[in-house]
Design a protein around this motif. Structure first.
Motif, PDB file in Angstrom:
ATOM      1  N   TRP A   1       0.807  -1.222   0.000  1.00 37.39           N
ATOM      2  CA  TRP A   1       0.000   0.000   0.000  1.00 37.39           C
ATOM      3  C   TRP A   1       0.838   1.269   0.000  1.00 37.39           C
ATOM      4  O   TRP A   1       0.300   2.365   0.182  1.00 37.39           O
ATOM      5  CB  TRP A   1      -0.980   0.045   1.175  1.00 37.39           C
ATOM      6  CG  TRP A   1      -1.603  -1.256   1.540  1.00 37.39           C
ATOM      7  CD1 TRP A   1      -1.609  -1.863   2.765  1.00 37.39           C
ATOM      8  CD2 TRP A   1      -2.351  -2.155   0.687  1.00 37.39           C
ATOM      9  NE1 TRP A   1      -2.278  -3.059   2.727  1.00 37.39           N
ATOM     10  CE2 TRP A   1      -2.743  -3.264   1.459  1.00 37.39           C
ATOM     11  CE3 TRP A   1      -2.713  -2.127  -0.664  1.00 37.39           C
ATOM     12  CZ2 TRP A   1      -3.474  -4.339   0.961  1.00 37.39           C
ATOM     13  CZ3 TRP A   1      -3.438  -3.198  -1.172  1.00 37.39           C
ATOM     14  CH2 TRP A   1      -3.813  -4.280  -0.367  1.00 37.39           C
ATOM     15  N   GLU A   2       2.144   1.170  -0.202  1.00 36.81           N
ATOM     16  CA  GLU A   2       2.994   2.358  -0.296  1.00 36.81           C
ATOM     17  C   GLU A   2       3.307   2.651  -1.761  1.00 36.81           C
ATOM     18  O   GLU A   2       3.520   1.738  -2.559  1.00 36.81           O
ATOM     19  CB  GLU A   2       4.301   2.168   0.492  1.00 36.81           C
ATOM     20  CG  GLU A   2       4.115   1.825   1.968  1.00 36.81           C
ATOM     21  CD  GLU A   2       3.476   2.943   2.781  1.00 36.81           C
ATOM     22  OE1 GLU A   2       3.345   4.076   2.257  1.00 36.81           O
ATOM     23  OE2 GLU A   2       3.097   2.696   3.943  1.00 36.81           O
ATOM     24  N   PHE A   3       3.363   3.944  -2.113  1.00 35.18           N
ATOM     25  CA  PHE A   3       3.497   4.362  -3.504  1.00 35.18           C
ATOM     26  C   PHE A   3       4.934   4.322  -4.028  1.00 35.18           C
ATOM     27  O   PHE A   3       5.857   4.821  -3.382  1.00 35.18           O
ATOM     28  CB  PHE A   3       2.979   5.786  -3.678  1.00 35.18           C
ATOM     29  CG  PHE A   3       1.479   5.889  -3.614  1.00 35.18           C
ATOM     30  CD1 PHE A   3       0.692   5.410  -4.649  1.00 35.18           C
ATOM     31  CD2 PHE A   3       0.860   6.474  -2.520  1.00 35.18           C
ATOM     32  CE1 PHE A   3      -0.687   5.511  -4.603  1.00 35.18           C
ATOM     33  CE2 PHE A   3      -0.520   6.579  -2.463  1.00 35.18           C
ATOM     34  CZ  PHE A   3      -1.298   6.094  -3.505  1.00 35.18           C
ATOM     35  N   PHE A   4       5.076   3.768  -5.213  1.00 36.41           N
ATOM     36  CA  PHE A   4       6.298   3.860  -6.003  1.00 36.41           C
ATOM     37  C   PHE A   4       5.864   4.503  -7.326  1.00 36.41           C
ATOM     38  O   PHE A   4       5.285   3.852  -8.190  1.00 36.41           O
ATOM     39  CB  PHE A   4       6.927   2.482  -6.219  1.00 36.41           C
ATOM     40  CG  PHE A   4       7.562   1.915  -4.979  1.00 36.41           C
ATOM     41  CD1 PHE A   4       8.948   1.892  -4.840  1.00 36.41           C
ATOM     42  CD2 PHE A   4       6.784   1.430  -3.942  1.00 36.41           C
ATOM     43  CE1 PHE A   4       9.539   1.385  -3.677  1.00 36.41           C
ATOM     44  CE2 PHE A   4       7.356   0.921  -2.785  1.00 36.41           C
ATOM     45  CZ  PHE A   4       8.740   0.902  -2.649  1.00 36.41           C
ATOM     46  N   ASP A   5       6.109   5.820  -7.432  1.00 38.68           N
ATOM     47  CA  ASP A   5       5.568   6.622  -8.528  1.00 38.68           C
ATOM     48  C   ASP A   5       6.476   6.619  -9.752  1.00 38.68           C
ATOM     49  O   ASP A   5       7.676   6.339  -9.667  1.00 38.68           O
ATOM     50  CB  ASP A   5       5.386   8.069  -8.063  1.00 38.68           C
ATOM     51  CG  ASP A   5       4.462   8.185  -6.858  1.00 38.68           C
ATOM     52  OD1 ASP A   5       3.442   7.472  -6.826  1.00 38.68           O
ATOM     53  OD2 ASP A   5       4.772   8.994  -5.955  1.00 38.68           O
ATOM     54  N   ASN A   6       5.864   7.002 -10.902  1.00 41.50           N
ATOM     55  CA  ASN A   6       6.608   7.219 -12.147  1.00 41.50           C
ATOM     56  C   ASN A   6       7.569   6.070 -12.445  1.00 41.50           C
ATOM     57  O   ASN A   6       8.755   6.284 -12.728  1.00 41.50           O
ATOM     58  CB  ASN A   6       7.386   8.538 -12.075  1.00 41.50           C
ATOM     59  CG  ASN A   6       6.472   9.732 -11.832  1.00 41.50           C
ATOM     60  OD1 ASN A   6       6.675  10.495 -10.888  1.00 41.50           O
ATOM     61  ND2 ASN A   6       5.469   9.905 -12.660  1.00 41.50           N
ATOM     62  N   GLN A   7       7.050   4.873 -12.390  1.00 40.38           N
ATOM     63  CA  GLN A   7       7.894   3.697 -12.565  1.00 40.38           C
ATOM     64  C   GLN A   7       8.173   3.393 -14.037  1.00 40.38           C
ATOM     65  O   GLN A   7       7.463   3.835 -14.948  1.00 40.38           O
ATOM     66  CB  GLN A   7       7.233   2.480 -11.918  1.00 40.38           C
ATOM     67  CG  GLN A   7       7.179   2.539 -10.406  1.00 40.38           C
ATOM     68  CD  GLN A   7       8.549   2.511  -9.772  1.00 40.38           C
ATOM     69  OE1 GLN A   7       9.233   1.494  -9.785  1.00 40.38           O
ATOM     70  NE2 GLN A   7       8.966   3.640  -9.216  1.00 40.38           N
ATOM     71  N   THR A   8       9.238   2.650 -14.258  1.00 41.45           N
ATOM     72  CA  THR A   8       9.595   2.097 -15.564  1.00 41.45           C
ATOM     73  C   THR A   8       9.819   0.606 -15.374  1.00 41.45           C
ATOM     74  O   THR A   8       9.967   0.135 -14.227  1.00 41.45           O
ATOM     75  CB  THR A   8      10.884   2.728 -16.107  1.00 41.45           C
ATOM     76  OG1 THR A   8      11.975   2.352 -15.232  1.00 41.45           O
ATOM     77  CG2 THR A   8      10.780   4.248 -16.169  1.00 41.45           C
ATOM     78  N   PRO A   9       9.849  -0.171 -16.455  1.00 34.61           N
ATOM     79  CA  PRO A   9      10.166  -1.594 -16.283  1.00 34.61           C
ATOM     80  C   PRO A   9      11.494  -1.799 -15.554  1.00 34.61           C
ATOM     81  O   PRO A   9      11.622  -2.704 -14.719  1.00 34.61           O
ATOM     82  CB  PRO A   9      10.216  -2.114 -17.716  1.00 34.61           C
ATOM     83  CG  PRO A   9       9.262  -1.221 -18.463  1.00 34.61           C
ATOM     84  CD  PRO A   9       9.459   0.142 -17.852  1.00 34.61           C
ATOM     85  N   GLU A  10      12.462  -0.927 -15.826  1.00 34.49           N
ATOM     86  CA  GLU A  10      13.784  -1.072 -15.207  1.00 34.49           C
ATOM     87  C   GLU A  10      13.742  -0.753 -13.716  1.00 34.49           C
ATOM     88  O   GLU A  10      14.330  -1.484 -12.895  1.00 34.49           O
ATOM     89  CB  GLU A  10      14.790  -0.146 -15.907  1.00 34.49           C
ATOM     90  CG  GLU A  10      15.128  -0.528 -17.337  1.00 34.49           C
ATOM     91  CD  GLU A  10      13.984  -0.262 -18.316  1.00 34.49           C
ATOM     92  OE1 GLU A  10      13.901  -0.977 -19.338  1.00 34.49           O
ATOM     93  OE2 GLU A  10      13.167   0.659 -18.051  1.00 34.49           O
TER      94      GLU A  10
END
Length: 235
Positions: free
Chosen positions: A142-151
Motif C-alpha cells: 500500500w505504499e506508492f512507487f511513482d513514475n515507474q519504468t520496467p527497469e
C-alpha cells in the motif's frame, strides 16, 4: 482456534483497544480494523481469524466472510512479505503499466494473485492505485512507487529478493512488510506516519495554479439563499 496462548492474548488486548474506539453497543463497527488486525498476525483473513472475530464481536462467520470477500485489501490466502501491485488500468497502462507488469511477473515467476515459492512476494494486477498523476504507479504493501519504468520496477524486485530495504516515493522512508502495514491499518501507529511527503508537486499543481490566479471554490449557499437564488433566476 489454534492460536498460541501468547498470540491469543495479544489479539484480545488489541481487539479491546479497537472496540473501545466505537460507541457502546456498536462493536460490529470494529469489523474492518479487526480484519486488518488478523492479517497483521496471519498474513491473510484466516479461518482462525474469522473464528476469533466471530467470538469477539458476536457476528456470524458468514457475515465476516462476506465482508472479507467484498474488499480487495482483505486476502483469503497467505500473502507474501511484500504485496506488489502493478496498475495496468487506463492512464497507467498507456504510460507503460503493461510493460512493467510483464517485466515484474517474468522476474518473480508468478502471475496475478500468486506468491513466489520463497513467500517473499505476492503479485497483483491492480485496476487503479488512485495515483494517476504519477502514472505508471506500483504499490508495495500500500505504499506508492511513482513514475515507474520496467527497469526501476525490476530493480525494486531485485532489492526485495536480496533482502534490501526498499524506499517508497511518498510515505515512510522504508517500506514496511505486509504484516507491519496491516497493523497500521488496524489503527496502531508505527512511528513512521510523519515521514516523507504525502502529496507531491503533481498532486498539488492545480492548487498552486489556483493560488497564482486567485481562484477560489464557489461558496455554498444555505437553504434560504438557495431558494432565493432560484426565485431570482425564475424572474
Amino acid at each position: 482456534m489454534s492460536y498460541t496462548p501468547d498470540t491469543l492474548a495479544r489479539l484480545q488486548a488489541d481487539a479491546a483497544q479497537i472496540i473501545a474506539r466505537y460507541p457502546q453497543g456498536h462493536a460490529r463497527s470494529a469489523l474492518l480494523p479487526m480484519l486488518h488486525l488478523i492479517q497483521s498476525v496471519d498474513g491473510y483473513v484466516s479461518p482462525d481469524g474469522i473464528d476469533f472475530i466471530s467470538a469477539t464481536l458476536e457476528l456470524p462467520r458468514a457475515e465476516i466472510s462476506a465482508v472479507a470477500t467484498f474488499y480487495t485489501q482483505y486476502k483469503r490466502h497467505p500473502t507474501g512479505d511484500y504485496l506488489v501491485g502493478v496498475c495496468t488500468n487506463a492512464l497507467c497502462a498507456v504510460m507503460g503499466g503493461d510493460e512493467i507488469w510483464e517485466r515484474v511477473s517474468d522476474k518473480v515467476g508468478v502471475g496475478s494473485d500468486e506468491t513466489s515459492a520463497d513467500g517473499r512476494i505476492t503479485l497483483e494486477r491492480i485496476e487503479c492505485n488512485a495515483a494517476c498523476d504519477y502514472a505508471p504507479v506500483v504499490m508495495v504493501n500500500w505504499e506508492f512507487f511513482d513514475n515507474q519504468t520496467p527497469e526501476s520496477a525490476a530493480a525494486m524486485i531485485d532489492d526485495i529478493q536480496a533482502g534490501r530495504d526498499i524506499h517508497p516515493t511518498r510515505g515512510p522512508v522504508v517500506a514496511p512488510t505486509f504484516k507491519e502495514n496491516e497493523r497500521v491499518l488496524a489503527g496502531f501507529l508505527d512511528g513512521h506516519e510523519n515521514e516523507g511527503p504525502s502529496a507531491g508537486a503533481a498532486t498539488l499543481l492545480g492548487r498552486r495554479i489556483a493560488e497564482e490566479h486567485g481562484w477560489t471554490e464557489p461558496v455554498a449557499l444555505g437553504p434560504a439563499e438557495a431558494t432565493d437564488s432560484k426565485g431570482e433566476d425564475a424572474k
